[in-house]
Motif scaffolding. Sequence first.
Motif, PDB file in Angstrom:
ATOM      1  N   SER A  17       1.231  -1.542  -0.091  1.00 44.36           N
ATOM      2  CA  SER A  17       0.128  -0.456  -0.041  1.00 44.36           C
ATOM      3  C   SER A  17       1.003   1.073  -0.156  1.00 44.36           C
ATOM      4  O   SER A  17       2.478   0.939   0.479  1.00 44.36           O
ATOM      5  CB  SER A  17      -1.170   0.451   1.508  1.00 44.36           C
ATOM      6  N   ARG A  19       0.046   5.741   0.281  1.00 45.69           N
ATOM      7  CA  ARG A  19      -0.840   6.862   0.504  1.00 45.69           C
ATOM      8  C   ARG A  19      -0.399   7.913  -0.241  1.00 45.69           C
ATOM      9  O   ARG A  19       0.835   8.616   0.004  1.00 45.69           O
ATOM     10  CB  ARG A  19      -1.425   7.067   1.770  1.00 45.69           C
ATOM     11  N   ALA A  49      -8.806   9.052 -10.029  1.00 44.43           N
ATOM     12  CA  ALA A  49      -9.883   9.005  -8.663  1.00 44.43           C
ATOM     13  C   ALA A  49     -10.108  10.915  -9.080  1.00 44.43           C
ATOM     14  O   ALA A  49      -9.281  11.403  -9.010  1.00 44.43           O
ATOM     15  CB  ALA A  49      -9.338   8.685  -7.000  1.00 44.43           C
ATOM     16  N   THR A  58     -17.400  10.814  -4.989  1.00 46.88           N
ATOM     17  CA  THR A  58     -16.179  10.510  -5.107  1.00 46.88           C
ATOM     18  C   THR A  58     -16.661   9.702  -6.845  1.00 46.88           C
ATOM     19  O   THR A  58     -17.552   8.737  -6.972  1.00 46.88           O
ATOM     20  CB  THR A  58     -15.302   9.544  -4.722  1.00 46.88           C
ATOM     21  N   TYR A  60     -14.254   6.711  -9.473  1.00 46.05           N
ATOM     22  CA  TYR A  60     -13.009   5.917  -9.473  1.00 46.05           C
ATOM     23  C   TYR A  60     -13.185   5.280 -11.040  1.00 46.05           C
ATOM     24  O   TYR A  60     -13.848   5.286 -12.011  1.00 46.05           O
ATOM     25  CB  TYR A  60     -12.956   4.835  -8.473  1.00 46.05           C
ATOM     26  N   LYS A  65     -10.854   0.601  -8.723  1.00 47.16           N
ATOM     27  CA  LYS A  65     -12.356   0.533  -8.327  1.00 47.16           C
ATOM     28  C   LYS A  65     -12.153  -0.242  -7.063  1.00 47.16           C
ATOM     29  O   LYS A  65     -11.360  -1.476  -7.408  1.00 47.16           O
ATOM     30  CB  LYS A  65     -13.544   0.464  -8.505  1.00 47.16           C
ATOM     31  N   THR A  69      -8.923   4.772  -2.401  1.00 45.69           N
ATOM     32  CA  THR A  69      -9.926   5.740  -2.326  1.00 45.69           C
ATOM     33  C   THR A  69      -8.824   7.353  -1.806  1.00 45.69           C
ATOM     34  O   THR A  69      -8.194   6.970  -1.363  1.00 45.69           O
ATOM     35  CB  THR A  69      -9.755   5.511  -0.964  1.00 45.69           C
ATOM     36  N   SER A  71      -9.677  11.064  -0.458  1.00 43.78           N
ATOM     37  CA  SER A  71     -10.194  11.909   0.323  1.00 43.78           C
ATOM     38  C   SER A  71      -9.754  12.944   0.304  1.00 43.78           C
ATOM     39  O   SER A  71      -8.597  13.702   0.121  1.00 43.78           O
ATOM     40  CB  SER A  71     -10.689  11.112   1.458  1.00 43.78           C
ATOM     41  N   GLN A  82      -5.611   6.914  -1.011  1.00 43.34           N
ATOM     42  CA  GLN A  82      -5.329   5.734  -0.552  1.00 43.34           C
ATOM     43  C   GLN A  82      -4.975   4.542  -1.723  1.00 43.34           C
ATOM     44  O   GLN A  82      -5.892   4.208  -2.119  1.00 43.34           O
ATOM     45  CB  GLN A  82      -5.996   5.474   0.465  1.00 43.34           C
ATOM     46  N   ASN A  84      -4.673   0.370  -2.133  1.00 49.95           N
ATOM     47  CA  ASN A  84      -4.225  -0.644  -2.230  1.00 49.95           C
ATOM     48  C   ASN A  84      -4.146  -1.680  -2.531  1.00 49.95           C
ATOM     49  O   ASN A  84      -4.515  -2.160  -3.391  1.00 49.95           O
ATOM     50  CB  ASN A  84      -5.015  -0.949  -0.865  1.00 49.95           C
TER      51      ASN A  84
END
Length: 118
Positions: A17, A19, A49, A58, A60, A65, A69, A71, A82, A84
């Motif tokens: 992952s 960010r 995104a 939002t 994607y 998808k 994420t 934000s 983010q 993952n």
Amino acid sequence: QVRLVESGGGSVQAGGSLRLSCAASGFTATANRMGWFRQAPGKEREGVAHIHIREGTTIYAISVKGGFTISQDNAKNTVYLQMNSLEPEDTAMYYCAAAIRSYEYDYWGQGTQVTVSS
């Protein structure tokens, strides 16, 4: 002067992952939306995104998808991505963009590199 500065890229193994952060400054008005794009060598730029700043809604790309994420932290004027369960096909330069004058993106950051190894 509008500035978008991305950070958080790096090298990870598949399944890992990351960010990404996009710090925005110099806006004379609230952005309508902000987004993350990516471009891999030899490929076209892809919208990953997007987030509507006031509504928080939002959107994607189908390819991310469920794994990515987007934000926002309005107090910090920062948008995050983010990521993952990264896969080698996620390897690309990732760019942050802002749409201020309309809903078309008119400001771009310099990008941050994401490399995912198998």
